[in-house]
Scaffold this active site. Structure first.
Site, mmCIF file in Angstrom:
data_model
loop_
_atom_site.group_PDB
_atom_site.id
_atom_site.type_symbol
_atom_site.label_atom_id
_atom_site.label_comp_id
_atom_site.label_asym_id
_atom_site.label_seq_id
_atom_site.Cartn_x
_atom_site.Cartn_y
_atom_site.Cartn_z
ATOM 1 N N LEU A 72 4.676 -2.729 6.460
ATOM 2 C CA LEU A 72 5.842 -1.859 6.730
ATOM 3 C C LEU A 72 6.505 -2.030 5.320
ATOM 4 C CD1 LEU A 72 7.058 -3.243 10.284
ATOM 5 C CD2 LEU A 72 5.893 -1.390 9.735
ATOM 6 N N GLU A 73 7.156 -0.779 4.872
ATOM 7 C CA GLU A 73 8.044 -0.951 3.598
ATOM 8 C C GLU A 73 9.202 -0.036 3.879
ATOM 9 O OE1 GLU A 73 5.285 0.625 0.615
ATOM 10 O OE2 GLU A 73 3.553 -0.452 1.325
ATOM 11 N N GLY A 74 9.819 0.321 2.725
ATOM 12 C CA GLY A 74 11.020 1.071 2.878
ATOM 13 C C GLY A 74 12.015 0.571 3.638
ATOM 14 N N MET A 120 0.911 -1.234 -0.117
ATOM 15 C CA MET A 120 -0.086 -0.067 -0.081
ATOM 16 C C MET A 120 0.794 1.220 -0.115
ATOM 17 S SD MET A 120 -2.077 -2.256 0.500
ATOM 18 C CE MET A 120 -1.036 -3.188 1.563
ATOM 19 N N LYS A 121 0.430 2.086 -0.934
ATOM 20 C CA LYS A 121 1.366 3.387 -1.096
ATOM 21 C C LYS A 121 0.731 4.637 -0.519
ATOM 22 C CE LYS A 121 4.823 0.963 -2.580
ATOM 23 N NZ LYS A 121 5.649 0.764 -1.982
#
Length: 793
Positions: free
Chosen positions: A481-483, A1-2
């Site tokens: 969790l991203e990045g 999800m962005k």
């Protein structure tokens, strides 16, 4: 999800757009230089290339960045892709670039039908624009039937047995480039059924030793043994002529019995207990009961679980008592035998859980449609929760974020441009819950990177999340969790025992949140492909960084929906690289979690998740993500294959040919984008999932055992020339299968398929042809699976 406030709201490579633009400009400017293409081979779709390999294609020179196969250098030469463009060959002259040939089957036609024993002529047209055709090979599935080196290209397939076949042709040019034709499906049926009398023929019995061409009677027909090893296998569920899933690999149908056995009617049988969908507690004793009848007499009724023999009863009322049954999902069948034929009952599905309650997630539906709701406007528009379509089962609120950049203390406040007060938002959450929906708070997103890298951070994270969940009455937590939120540090080489601080302490904090709630707390995850399936090829940085989290929380996790978008080409279990937006990509990525897979540099394979724990994440529209949008029709092709085992003619072949009937469902980014796109996602996929019906699922089962083949497992020599030996140990008696696949995912050999006792074993593989390259092995012992690579020189 962005979480980007843009219409195309993603940066899949975790760099700023400015950095990417600068890189592309530098990259493209480098292409202006001429490249020396002398002696550099032309790219071939069938060739495996390692990092540093050079090829020419369409007048340019390319260098492989890492292992790659069947990825067109021109198409896959963007930044961070498979190839680097080194420039035009000698000013664009094209160097020695070779164009692959073209080939098509001209006979037989698709859907053609033949009679058993017919000789079938396969014909093909083939041409090469910049060279000549050296040969055309003809295939049935992955099996080569023959070849022809002169035009007109043809091959006669003699005395073809009853069955359904997939025929194709493969052409090679003078530079050894190749191309495959489209697949043609044909059928061969019994030529009238006159198999003759079955008097004196033995009734087929699993495990009996049969010789080449020996005939047997089964289910009112006469069959001839083609492969004695498989004919004689104890795996009746697989090779029983006329009834087993793979009987045509071992037998051919001669015809109906004209007398003797042919006059006998097959018995009837049905399971009367337990009922379909029954649930039991770990360690339960389950009595399986069946009714069976026959025009002569029933000799026995055998009972099976997931295809494995449990026991039998030779007198009515027929039953078997199954003791100390472990946690899992089971498909029960009963097989009734008379003196000559047998019949298998319809299956009954049951589940065994740790506490009989069905696990966490409370009353979650068996088939899930999950959507993310925006707490912001990024161009898709906004909607209040009360106005969200009733088609969604779970609504994820996007997002809870750190109070400071890369912090560990989390916060969430409803956007005041959508809700005039916090209480109005709470009322809408309760409104959805009263409709039977689950409302989760999702943490992270593209702009919400966190840093939980100490015990203090873990405490801050857990206390703040517990406060958010309690304040708004959320049903659970979604981990998106991203990045840089999760990253593997140097020396971290075992997902079971992580040492990277960001991972160790996040798991600690998440576990504290989960432990604060009861069994109804819903836990889901939404990682990107690099963080999960990316661990197959690389275990470092973000690649594979989610695996320790999934492994640590696997017993509390209700389901995971990996984002099948904003992704580069990803390797499947067959070693092939698949691109987003295709049905092959969705099937290949999902089955990695359903089967388990080797993790680069790790001592053991990542274990398979339960079927009901696996879903797929997709964009709701082309504008919802930077890439990966897939039409509903292609999504349904993928789901038909994944769930029902119905192939769509793609390149990826399921390891479980019958599919995964308890596959959980779909997620989308996002509910807002779905509304923006005319409800295409929710309307189409809700109807599809509903049409599947309800399937009994065992959620939150106890520990998923890791694969433990001990140090006795090895493949040698590797690489090999003529044969390879595979050594392994069986810890407990159980069904053991050892299979070899090529890089197209097609099975080329079955080396073992039988019940083995505890002990050590060695199997030698002699390939049927001399084709060099990479092969994939799959060893399953009981419920444990190990995949491995074998290299043939």
């Amino acid at each position: 999800m962005k979480h980007f406030y843009l219409t195309k709201n993603v940066n899949p490579n975790y760099y700023s757009w400015l950095t990417v633009v600068m890189f592309v400009l530098i990259f493209q400017s480098a292409q202006a230089f001429d490249a020396d293409c002398g002696g550099v081979p032309a790219w071939s779709s069938s060739q495996v290339y390692l990092g540093g390999s050079e090829v020419t294609y369409n007048g340019y020179k390319y260098q492989a960045n890492y292992w790659t196969q069947n990825n067109n250098p021109e198409q896959y030469s963007d930044p961070y892709e498979h190839w680097t463009n080194l420039g035009a060959c000698d000013g664009g002259g094209g160097g020695n670039t070779n164009q692959p040939p073209t080939v098509s089957l001209t006979s037989p036609s698709n859907g053609a039908s033949f009679s058993s024993g017919d000789n079938i002529t396969l014909s093909a047209n083939a041409s090469d624009s910049d060279g000549s055709i050296t040969k055309v090979e003809f295939y049935q599935g992955a099996t080569k039937l023959g070849e022809d080196s002169s035009s007109p290209y043809s091959f006669t397939w003699n005395n073809v047995a009853v069955g359904s076949y997939s025929i194709s042709a493969k052409a090679f040019d003078n530079d050894n480039a190749s191309a495959n034709s489209s697949i043609v499906s044909i059928s061969v049926t019994s030529s009238g059924g006159g198999g003759g009398s079955c008097d004196g023929l033995p009734q087929y019995s699993a495990g009996t030793s049969y010789t080449q061409n020996q005939e047997v009677a089964n289910v009112g027909n006469k069959y001839q043994c083609n492969v004695p090893g498989w004919c004689s296998s104890s795996a009746g569920w697989a090779y029983a002529p006329g009834t087993g899933q793979h009987w045509q690999d071992a037998w051919s149908l001669v015809g109906e019995c004209g007398g003797g056995n042919g006059g006998n009617e097959a018995p009837s049988v049905s399971i009367t207990g337990p009922s379909n969908g029954s649930s039991y507690i770990d360690g339960a004793t389950i009595t399986i009961a069946a009714n069976a009848s026959d025009d002569v007499a029933v000799t026995k009724v055998e009972f099976y679980s997931n295809g494995s023999y449990l026991g039998e009863d030779s007198s009515s009322p027929y039953s078997f008592t199954w003791s100390n049954v472990g946690i899992g999902s089971y498909t029960l069948t009963a097989v009734a035998d008379d003196a000559e034929t047998s019949t298998t009952s319809n299956p009954v599905n049951i589940s065994v859980t740790s506490d009989g309650s069905g696990g966490g997630g409370g009353d979650l539906p068996d088939r899930l449609l999950v959507g993310y709701w925006h707490n912001f406007d990024n161009g898709s528009g906004v909607v209040k929760l009360r106005d969200v379509s009733a088609k969604w089962d779970v609504i994820n609120i996007a997002f809870a974020e750190p109070t400071t950049v890369h912090g560990s203390s989390m916060t969430f406040t409803p956007d005041n441009s959508i809700y005039s007060s916090t209480q109005e938002f709470k009322n809408d959450v309760a409104y959805l819950q009263n409709q039977g929906k689950k409302v989760l708070i999702s943490i992270g997103g593209a702009n919400g990177a966190i840093d939980v890298s100490s015990s203090g951070d873990a405490s801050a994270f857990s206390s703040s999340m517990i406060n958010i969940i309690n304040t708004y009455g959320f049903d659970g937590m979604d981990i998106d969790l991203e990045g840089s939120s999760l990253s593997l540090g140097a020396g971290d080489s075992d997902f079971r025992n992580p040492v990277s601080a960001k991972i160790v302490y996040f798991i600690q904090g998440a576990q504290t949140v989960i432990n604060n709630y009861g069994n109804d707390f819903v836990l889901s995850m939404a990682p990107e492909t690099a963080f999960v399936q990316g661990g197959y090829s690389t275990y470092a940085g973000i690649y594979g960084a989610y695996l320790p989290v999934i492994y640590a929380l696997r017993n509390q996790m209700d389901y995971i929906h990996v984002q099948h978008y904003n992704s580069g080409c990803m390797l499947g279990l067959d070693g092939m690289c698949y691109s987003q937006s295709t049905a092959d990509f969705h099937v290949a990525m999902a089955e990695m979690l359903l089967q388990g897979f080797p993790v680069a540099g790790n001592p053991v394979d990542f274990p398979a998740l339960r079927q009901d724990q696996v879903a797929i994440g997709l964009p709701a529209s082309p504008s919802a993500a930077g890439g990966g949008y897939t039409t509903p029709a292609n999504v349904h092709k993928a789901l038909d294959y994944l769930i029902k085992g119905i192939p769509f003619g793609g390149n990826y072949s399921l390891r479980s040919s019958s599919g995964y009937s308890n596959f959980r469902g779909l997620m989308t980014w996002s509910i807002n984008w779905d509304i923006n796109y005319g409800y295409e996602f929710s309307n189409n996929h809700r109807a599809y999932l509903d049409a599947l019906g309800s399937a009994p699922l065992a959620r939150k089962a106890a520990d998923i055992n890791t694969v433990d083949f001990t140090e006795d497992f090895k493949v040698y020599p590797n690489p090999f020339e003529n044969s390879a030996k595979i050594a392994f140990s069986v810890m407990e008696e159980g069904r053991t299968k050892l299979e070899i696949y090529n890089t197209l995912g097609r099975k080329v050999a079955t080396l073992k398929d039988e019940v083995l006792s505890k002990g050590s074993y060695m199997v030698e593989w002699f390939p049927k042809d001399n084709t060099s390259g990479i092969y994939l092995g799959r060893l399953s012992v009981g419920g444990e699976v190990k995949t491995f690579k074998i290299y043939k020189k």
